[in-house]
Design a protein around this motif. Sequence first.
Motif, PDB file in Angstrom:
ATOM      1  N   ARG A   4       0.808  -1.124   0.000  1.00 46.40           N
ATOM      2  CA  ARG A   4       0.000   0.000   0.000  1.00 46.40           C
ATOM      3  C   ARG A   4       0.822   1.142   0.000  1.00 46.40           C
ATOM      4  O   ARG A   4       1.510   1.404   0.751  1.00 46.40           O
ATOM      5  N   CYS A   5       0.868   1.870  -0.705  1.00 49.63           N
ATOM      6  CA  CYS A   5       1.654   2.871  -0.638  1.00 49.63           C
ATOM      7  C   CYS A   5       1.231   4.063  -0.993  1.00 49.63           C
ATOM      8  O   CYS A   5       1.551   4.544  -1.811  1.00 49.63           O
ATOM      9  N   LEU A   6       0.625   4.593  -0.293  1.00 48.35           N
ATOM     10  CA  LEU A   6       0.218   5.760  -0.751  1.00 48.35           C
ATOM     11  C   LEU A   6       1.089   6.675  -0.278  1.00 48.35           C
ATOM     12  O   LEU A   6       1.252   6.984   0.616  1.00 48.35           O
ATOM     13  N   ASN A 148       2.069  -0.978   8.296  1.00 53.07           N
ATOM     14  CA  ASN A 148       0.765  -1.119   8.856  1.00 53.07           C
ATOM     15  C   ASN A 148      -0.171  -1.607   7.808  1.00 53.07           C
ATOM     16  O   ASN A 148      -1.031  -2.416   8.033  1.00 53.07           O
ATOM     17  N   ALA A 149       0.041  -1.033   6.706  1.00 54.55           N
ATOM     18  CA  ALA A 149      -0.816  -1.419   5.615  1.00 54.55           C
ATOM     19  C   ALA A 149      -0.698  -2.904   5.446  1.00 54.55           C
ATOM     20  O   ALA A 149      -1.664  -3.609   5.267  1.00 54.55           O
ATOM     21  N   SER A 154      -4.955  -7.720   5.072  1.00 56.67           N
ATOM     22  CA  SER A 154      -6.080  -8.607   4.920  1.00 56.67           C
ATOM     23  C   SER A 154      -7.390  -7.878   5.127  1.00 56.67           C
ATOM     24  O   SER A 154      -8.434  -8.347   4.757  1.00 56.67           O
ATOM     25  N   CYS A 155      -7.258  -6.760   5.713  1.00 55.11           N
ATOM     26  CA  CYS A 155      -8.463  -6.040   5.989  1.00 55.11           C
ATOM     27  C   CYS A 155      -9.111  -5.593   4.706  1.00 55.11           C
ATOM     28  O   CYS A 155      -8.484  -5.440   3.702  1.00 55.11           O
ATOM     29  N   LYS A 156     -10.327  -5.340   4.838  1.00 55.17           N
ATOM     30  CA  LYS A 156     -11.006  -4.967   3.629  1.00 55.17           C
ATOM     31  C   LYS A 156     -10.669  -3.544   3.228  1.00 55.17           C
ATOM     32  O   LYS A 156     -10.321  -2.724   4.032  1.00 55.17           O
ATOM     33  N   ARG A 157     -10.779  -3.329   1.986  1.00 52.63           N
ATOM     34  CA  ARG A 157     -10.446  -2.016   1.468  1.00 52.63           C
ATOM     35  C   ARG A 157     -11.724  -1.340   1.076  1.00 52.63           C
ATOM     36  O   ARG A 157     -12.804  -1.830   1.301  1.00 52.63           O
ATOM     37  N   CYS A 158     -11.544  -0.296   0.406  1.00 57.30           N
ATOM     38  CA  CYS A 158     -12.742   0.439   0.032  1.00 57.30           C
ATOM     39  C   CYS A 158     -13.495  -0.267  -1.095  1.00 57.30           C
ATOM     40  O   CYS A 158     -12.991  -1.192  -1.725  1.00 57.30           O
ATOM     41  N   ASN A 159     -14.649   0.235  -1.298  1.00 60.81           N
ATOM     42  CA  ASN A 159     -15.503  -0.381  -2.300  1.00 60.81           C
ATOM     43  C   ASN A 159     -16.275   0.702  -3.048  1.00 60.81           C
ATOM     44  O   ASN A 159     -17.424   0.534  -3.437  1.00 60.81           O
ATOM     45  N   CYS A 160     -15.610   1.788  -3.186  1.00 58.69           N
ATOM     46  CA  CYS A 160     -16.270   2.946  -3.791  1.00 58.69           C
ATOM     47  C   CYS A 160     -16.674   2.707  -5.240  1.00 58.69           C
ATOM     48  O   CYS A 160     -15.953   2.088  -6.006  1.00 58.69           O
ATOM     49  N   LYS A 161     -17.796   3.235  -5.543  1.00 63.48           N
ATOM     50  CA  LYS A 161     -18.287   3.075  -6.914  1.00 63.48           C
ATOM     51  C   LYS A 161     -18.464   4.400  -7.627  1.00 63.48           C
ATOM     52  O   LYS A 161     -18.307   4.500  -8.828  1.00 63.48           O
ATOM     53  N   GLU A 181      -4.673  -3.072  -4.586  1.00 66.46           N
ATOM     54  CA  GLU A 181      -5.338  -4.245  -5.128  1.00 66.46           C
ATOM     55  C   GLU A 181      -6.575  -4.737  -4.393  1.00 66.46           C
ATOM     56  O   GLU A 181      -7.597  -5.001  -5.006  1.00 66.46           O
ATOM     57  N   PRO A 182      -6.457  -4.876  -3.140  1.00 65.37           N
ATOM     58  CA  PRO A 182      -7.606  -5.400  -2.403  1.00 65.37           C
ATOM     59  C   PRO A 182      -8.856  -4.544  -2.519  1.00 65.37           C
ATOM     60  O   PRO A 182      -9.938  -4.995  -2.231  1.00 65.37           O
ATOM     61  N   CYS A 183      -8.685  -3.351  -2.914  1.00 65.73           N
ATOM     62  CA  CYS A 183      -9.871  -2.496  -3.046  1.00 65.73           C
ATOM     63  C   CYS A 183     -10.756  -2.979  -4.186  1.00 65.73           C
ATOM     64  O   CYS A 183     -10.285  -3.495  -5.180  1.00 65.73           O
ATOM     65  N   SER A 184     -12.005  -2.775  -3.981  1.00 66.02           N
ATOM     66  CA  SER A 184     -12.947  -3.162  -5.023  1.00 66.02           C
ATOM     67  C   SER A 184     -13.565  -1.928  -5.639  1.00 66.02           C
ATOM     68  O   SER A 184     -14.682  -1.964  -6.124  1.00 66.02           O
ATOM     69  N   CYS A 185     -12.864  -0.881  -5.564  1.00 60.74           N
ATOM     70  CA  CYS A 185     -13.414   0.364  -6.074  1.00 60.74           C
ATOM     71  C   CYS A 185     -13.474   0.395  -7.599  1.00 60.74           C
ATOM     72  O   CYS A 185     -12.766  -0.335  -8.279  1.00 60.74           O
ATOM     73  N   GLN A 186     -14.309   1.285  -8.062  1.00 60.61           N
ATOM     74  CA  GLN A 186     -14.473   1.426  -9.505  1.00 60.61           C
ATOM     75  C   GLN A 186     -14.090   2.829  -9.935  1.00 60.61           C
ATOM     76  O   GLN A 186     -14.379   3.792  -9.254  1.00 60.61           O
ATOM     77  N   ASP A 187     -13.487   2.913 -11.056  1.00 61.54           N
ATOM     78  CA  ASP A 187     -13.054   4.216 -11.562  1.00 61.54           C
ATOM     79  C   ASP A 187     -12.191   4.938 -10.539  1.00 61.54           C
ATOM     80  O   ASP A 187     -12.329   6.136 -10.321  1.00 61.54           O
TER      81      ASP A 187
END
Length: 452
Positions: A4-6, A148-149, A154-161, A181-187
Amino acid sequence: MLRRCLDFELVARRKNLNDGSNCSSSVMLQSDERFASEDMQLVPLKPSNDSPRCILPGIGLHLNALAITSQDNKNTKHETLSSGRQLSLPGSTASFHSPKSSQDPLHESLTSASTERDMVAVETGVPPAEDASQTCEYLVSEERRLENAGETESCKRCNCKKSKCLKLYCECFAAGVYCIEPCSCQDCFNKPIHEDTVLATRKQIESRNPLAFAPKVIRSADSLPEPGDESSKTPASARHKRGCNCKKSSCLKKYCECYQGGVGCSINCRCEGCKNAFGRKDGSVLMETDGEQEEDEMETCEKSMVDKKMEKTEIPNNEEQNPGSALPTTPLQFCRSLVQLPFSSKCKPPRSLLAIGSSSGFYTGNKYGKPNIIHSQSKFEKSLQVAPEDEMPEILRSNCSPNSGIKTASPNSKRVSPPNTGFGSSPSRRSGRKLILQSIPSFPSLTPQHLK
DNA sequence: GAGTTTGAAACT
DNA sequence: CAGTTTCAAACTC
């Protein structure tokens, strides 16, 4: 793992590098190397004292503010060394430092780096809450963030649509981390590729609310409440910055930010039917006045009482550690503010939280580890034995006036009318101090003489 | 896993 | 600044 690297900041930093900023390229290179080689250990941007520009606007972890439980802290300590960088968001919040307690050499180096940054900030007198563009954002604790990331990987990530992960709705964005990667976000735009967009958006949001990326929970004492443990009432000092506004959840579900953060509700909250297990708005838990008296009835009275109580307990500390509600108090407070509590299993306070927590582990462990604030403070001093509290203020006074340039208006005012609790009252003023404090912890070796 | 509920964030 | 809408997480089934 650095998944995670933001690092919004990191990116910015790189840009600066390109700009030929004051930062020595060698340093930067070194940094990069380190990142590459070591999981992004915090790169010490060895900042020349006069180059604030090394600091870029970063994304803060606020959710992050979620603190880690003591358990978390323990874990964090272990994991901390393992890697990752975390981003702390200094901009609006404060920078979080790595735990000094860590004897690890790496830590030391990191710590130094952070400290330096902080110091730079202090020297420049740029208030943390200042406009992001102007504020020196410190790259602090980045190294931990990743780790930390990884921890929360394993924690869930965002799921923004729909938000493109560029709004605070997005947990990742709010936490100051890029979606991965674990995020399920769109766009999703919350990616390094769109760093410009991310930074711009962040800036915009901060302009609207300087504390948008600041830790949500402020905590001065660190008694980690254990779910189910009646005695583990949230310390008065640990409270959600803005307070919640729950109507139906009775502050007993994670919908409630206070509850989610593992802190009790406070007078800042506008919740209805508060039954927060960590402390009710009416202060019943806090005050240990059990009764379930009508909130309405007690509210006024209790509020004042709570206020007083909070003032007594927090103010002393906060003076140096934390700015008020609006401003992140001590790194520690922020970091540790949110107790993971019951949610740890779900890993919910997302990485950001962890990141911060780990970074602030130092505080947590030493200073906030004690339930009693006052007590902790003395401990803090003992343990740190660095720049005595008294002395730091002097330094600051000369270099960074608490009032210097910090926005006094509470960003949160929108929702919460700044209470006179220890938290809220003059953020700006405290923020100045906060900076100082932050740096202190990180720079154990930094003494007044050094500063001179 | 789909649908509902909830409250913060954003918008008007 | 209050009211409304949007959003995504939390929760329920």
